[in-house]
Design a protein around this motif. Structure first.
Motif, PDB file in Angstrom:
ATOM      1  N   ILE A 294       1.402   4.338  -2.912  1.00 34.81           N
ATOM      2  CA  ILE A 294       2.750   4.534  -2.370  1.00 34.81           C
ATOM      3  C   ILE A 294       3.596   5.366  -3.330  1.00 34.81           C
ATOM      4  N   ASP A 295       3.493   5.084  -4.621  1.00 34.89           N
ATOM      5  CA  ASP A 295       4.274   5.827  -5.620  1.00 34.89           C
ATOM      6  C   ASP A 295       3.924   7.315  -5.615  1.00 34.89           C
ATOM      7  N   ALA A 296       2.701   7.638  -5.231  1.00 29.88           N
ATOM      8  CA  ALA A 296       2.266   9.041  -5.224  1.00 29.88           C
ATOM      9  C   ALA A 296       2.747   9.806  -3.989  1.00 29.88           C
ATOM     10  N   MET A 297       3.347   9.108  -3.019  1.00 30.93           N
ATOM     11  CA  MET A 297       3.802   9.755  -1.791  1.00 30.93           C
ATOM     12  C   MET A 297       5.117  10.490  -2.015  1.00 30.93           C
ATOM     13  N   ASN A 298       5.337  11.580  -1.294  1.00 32.34           N
ATOM     14  CA  ASN A 298       6.668  12.181  -1.245  1.00 32.34           C
ATOM     15  C   ASN A 298       7.479  11.467  -0.171  1.00 32.34           C
ATOM     16  N   TRP A 299       8.748  11.850  -0.006  1.00 33.49           N
ATOM     17  CA  TRP A 299       9.610  11.098   0.912  1.00 33.49           C
ATOM     18  C   TRP A 299       9.119  11.153   2.354  1.00 33.49           C
ATOM     19  N   LYS A 300       8.561  12.284   2.755  1.00 33.84           N
ATOM     20  CA  LYS A 300       8.096  12.414   4.127  1.00 33.84           C
ATOM     21  C   LYS A 300       6.867  11.543   4.375  1.00 33.84           C
ATOM     22  N   GLU A 301       5.935  11.554   3.419  1.00 33.36           N
ATOM     23  CA  GLU A 301       4.741  10.723   3.541  1.00 33.36           C
ATOM     24  C   GLU A 301       5.109   9.243   3.547  1.00 33.36           C
ATOM     25  N   PHE A 302       6.121   8.895   2.755  1.00 32.52           N
ATOM     26  CA  PHE A 302       6.548   7.495   2.701  1.00 32.52           C
ATOM     27  C   PHE A 302       7.122   7.049   4.042  1.00 32.52           C
ATOM     28  N   GLU A 303       7.937   7.872   4.660  1.00 33.23           N
ATOM     29  CA  GLU A 303       8.477   7.522   5.978  1.00 33.23           C
ATOM     30  C   GLU A 303       7.359   7.350   7.001  1.00 33.23           C
ATOM     31  N   LEU A 304       6.376   8.223   6.980  1.00 34.98           N
ATOM     32  CA  LEU A 304       5.248   8.108   7.912  1.00 34.98           C
ATOM     33  C   LEU A 304       4.441   6.839   7.634  1.00 34.98           C
ATOM     34  N   HIS A 305       4.327   6.480   6.364  1.00 31.44           N
ATOM     35  CA  HIS A 305       3.616   5.253   5.993  1.00 31.44           C
ATOM     36  C   HIS A 305       4.331   4.032   6.569  1.00 31.44           C
ATOM     37  N   VAL A 306       5.643   3.979   6.417  1.00 30.73           N
ATOM     38  CA  VAL A 306       6.411   2.852   6.953  1.00 30.73           C
ATOM     39  C   VAL A 306       6.318   2.817   8.477  1.00 30.73           C
ATOM     40  N   ALA A 307       6.342   3.986   9.102  1.00 32.59           N
ATOM     41  CA  ALA A 307       6.201   4.043  10.564  1.00 32.59           C
ATOM     42  C   ALA A 307       4.870   3.458  11.015  1.00 32.59           C
ATOM     43  N   GLU A 308       3.805   3.740  10.267  1.00 29.32           N
ATOM     44  CA  GLU A 308       2.493   3.184  10.612  1.00 29.32           C
ATOM     45  C   GLU A 308       2.459   1.675  10.430  1.00 29.32           C
ATOM     46  N   LEU A 309       3.167   1.164   9.428  1.00 29.52           N
ATOM     47  CA  LEU A 309       3.246  -0.286   9.237  1.00 29.52           C
ATOM     48  C   LEU A 309       3.945  -0.939  10.435  1.00 29.52           C
ATOM     49  N   LEU A 310       4.993  -0.302  10.931  1.00 26.94           N
ATOM     50  CA  LEU A 310       5.690  -0.821  12.106  1.00 26.94           C
ATOM     51  C   LEU A 310       4.750  -0.861  13.314  1.00 26.94           C
ATOM     52  N   ARG A 311       4.015   0.209  13.527  1.00 26.30           N
ATOM     53  CA  ARG A 311       3.072   0.254  14.660  1.00 26.30           C
ATOM     54  C   ARG A 311       1.993  -0.809  14.499  1.00 26.30           C
ATOM     55  N   ARG A 312       1.504  -0.959  13.269  1.00 22.11           N
ATOM     56  CA  ARG A 312       0.477  -1.967  13.007  1.00 22.11           C
ATOM     57  C   ARG A 312       0.954  -3.367  13.372  1.00 22.11           C
ATOM     58  N   ASP A 313       2.239  -3.622  13.137  1.00 23.90           N
ATOM     59  CA  ASP A 313       2.793  -4.940  13.404  1.00 23.90           C
ATOM     60  C   ASP A 313       3.341  -5.081  14.815  1.00 23.90           C
ATOM     61  N   GLY A 314       2.947  -4.181  15.724  1.00 19.87           N
ATOM     62  CA  GLY A 314       3.251  -4.347  17.142  1.00 19.87           C
ATOM     63  C   GLY A 314       4.476  -3.628  17.654  1.00 19.87           C
ATOM     64  N   CYS A 315       5.142  -2.825  16.820  1.00 19.12           N
ATOM     65  CA  CYS A 315       6.329  -2.112  17.273  1.00 19.12           C
ATOM     66  C   CYS A 315       5.943  -0.922  18.164  1.00 19.12           C
ATOM     67  N   THR A 316       6.802  -0.626  19.122  1.00 19.34           N
ATOM     68  CA  THR A 316       6.598   0.508  20.021  1.00 19.34           C
ATOM     69  C   THR A 316       7.770   1.471  19.898  1.00 19.34           C
ATOM     70  N   ASP A 317       7.652   2.626  20.560  1.00 19.15           N
ATOM     71  CA  ASP A 317       8.720   3.641  20.548  1.00 19.15           C
ATOM     72  C   ASP A 317       9.146   3.990  19.119  1.00 19.15           C
ATOM     73  N   VAL A 318       8.182   4.049  18.211  1.00 18.56           N
ATOM     74  CA  VAL A 318       8.490   4.350  16.807  1.00 18.56           C
ATOM     75  C   VAL A 318       8.784   5.837  16.667  1.00 18.56           C
ATOM     76  N   GLU A 319       9.976   6.148  16.178  1.00 21.09           N
ATOM     77  CA  GLU A 319      10.376   7.541  16.019  1.00 21.09           C
ATOM     78  C   GLU A 319      10.834   7.792  14.593  1.00 21.09           C
ATOM     79  N   VAL A 320      10.231   8.786  13.949  1.00 20.51           N
ATOM     80  CA  VAL A 320      10.590   9.158  12.580  1.00 20.51           C
ATOM     81  C   VAL A 320      11.445  10.415  12.633  1.00 20.51           C
ATOM     82  N   TYR A 321      12.629  10.364  12.056  1.00 25.83           N
ATOM     83  CA  TYR A 321      13.566  11.487  12.164  1.00 25.83           C
ATOM     84  C   TYR A 321      13.342  12.549  11.102  1.00 25.83           C
TER      85      TYR A 321
END
Length: 345
Positions: free
Chosen positions: A221-248
């Motif tokens: 995680i520390d090696a990620m840039n800000w964009k990669e970090f946002e995408l990582h968090v978005a994937e965690l949301l999807r993994r935990d059952g969230c829908t309509d996930v939108e990254v701005y």
């Protein structure tokens, strides 16, 4: 059984047990700075009962490894910010700080320390016990897994949302009892960490997955840039059952949040992602800004402030009052490794 001395020679073996930071407290109580995350060189030396020069010499030989596991040197404005939250002002030009993982790393490298030897022995004993644990006992734990999980999550929620914020307020207003209250808060935070680790183990067993160490998760995680970090968090949301996930992605239409989504039961989610250096803190002004964006502009049912660092006492108090879930560095590590956030359940 592997002799403890092999940890001195094998970086691969050291890496394989770095997640077992609980061993530090089992061998000897480790005092932390007020942020609950870091210690100084003097504190590391005191823990291992050696001179500070021994720690500095160790850094010269293993700087890359220790840096990769949470050691950092603060200077300039970063040092001033850190001192303002955790230390008395001084004229020092730099300060070396260590995460619990880095402190454990030091213990696996120090040769002339009886405490370090005990840490290495305890590490390998604990690892041996895990690897040789009877299957029947694991099945029994799975049978009671749902009950344990509910109890752990309820206690963790109460500690994080009620007890710790209350202690923060008492520490700010206390005089003579300040040191005792800080010590009590550290004990509470240790309990939270152990409950999260237990929840992680139960979750792995329930999914039928092999036990997977946290080693390398936070480093990735520390090696990620800000964009990669946002995408990582978005994937965690999807993994935990969230829908309509939108990254701005930082463009103008985000209205103060980085990600929006919906939980499995239809609640709206607003997320702020901050890919900060681990020694930084999320400040109260930053939390206030997100509180307004998430709750007023987006009218979110669930507001998550996800950061790769700690939060100041003031920002945690604002989060607790406003209904924002502060996902600090430790919780982010567990979430990334498989633990589902309580607020998303």
């Amino acid at each position: 059984m592997i002799n403890e001395s092999v940890l001195l020679e094998s970086r691969t073996l050291r890496t394989s047990v770095l997640e077992r930071t609980d061993v530090l407290d089992r061998v000897k109580a480790l005092s932390l700075l007020p942020d609950g995350l870091h210690v100084t060189t003097a504190m590391v030396a005191a823990y291992y009962e050696v001179a500070e020069t021994a720690i500095r010499q160790l850094i010269q030989r293993h700087r890359d490894e220790l840096t990769g596991n949470g050691m950092a040197v603060l200077r300039g404005s970063e040092l001033q910010d850190f001192e303002s939250d955790n230390l008395s002002p001084s004229k020092r030009r730099s300060l070396t700080i260590y995460s619990r993982r880095a402190v454990l790393n030091v213990g696996m490298l120090l040769r002339d320390s009886e405490v370090a030897r005990q840490v290495r022995t305890y590490l390998l004993d604990a690892e041996h016990e895990v690897r040789t644990h009877p299957v029947d006992n694991l099945v029994h734990r799975v049978t009671w897994g749902n009950l344990h999980e509910r109890i752990d999550n309820r206690i963790t929620d109460v500690l994080g949302k009620t007890v710790v914020p209350m202690l923060n307020v008492l520490i700010e207003t206390s005089g003579e009892q300040r040191r005792e209250l800080i010590s009590l808060r550290e004990d509470v935070q240790q309990i939270q960490m152990k409950l999260v680790e237990h929840d992680l183990q139960i979750s792995r067993l329930q999914r039928g997955q092999e036990v997977r160490a946290l080693t390398g998760v936070i480093g990735t995680i520390d090696a990620m840039n800000w964009k990669e970090f946002e995408l990582h968090v978005a994937e965690l949301l999807r993994r935990d059952g969230c829908t309509d996930v939108e990254v701005y992605g930082g463009h103008g239409g985000d209205r103060g949040v980085d990600i929006t989504a919906k939980t499995a039961d239809g609640r709206t989610v607003a997320v702020q992602c901050k890919n900060f250096a681990p020694f930084r803190h999320v400040l109260s002004g930053e939390m206030q800004k997100f509180l307004g964006s998430s709750k007023v502009l987006h009218q979110a049912d669930v507001a998550l402030y996800v950061a790769t660092c700690a939060f100041t006492r003031e920002s945690l108090a604002i989060a607790a009052q406003g209904g924002v879930t502060a996902v600090h560095r430790g919780l982010l590590e567990a979430w990334s490794a498989g633990v589902r956030l309580q607020v998303l359940r």
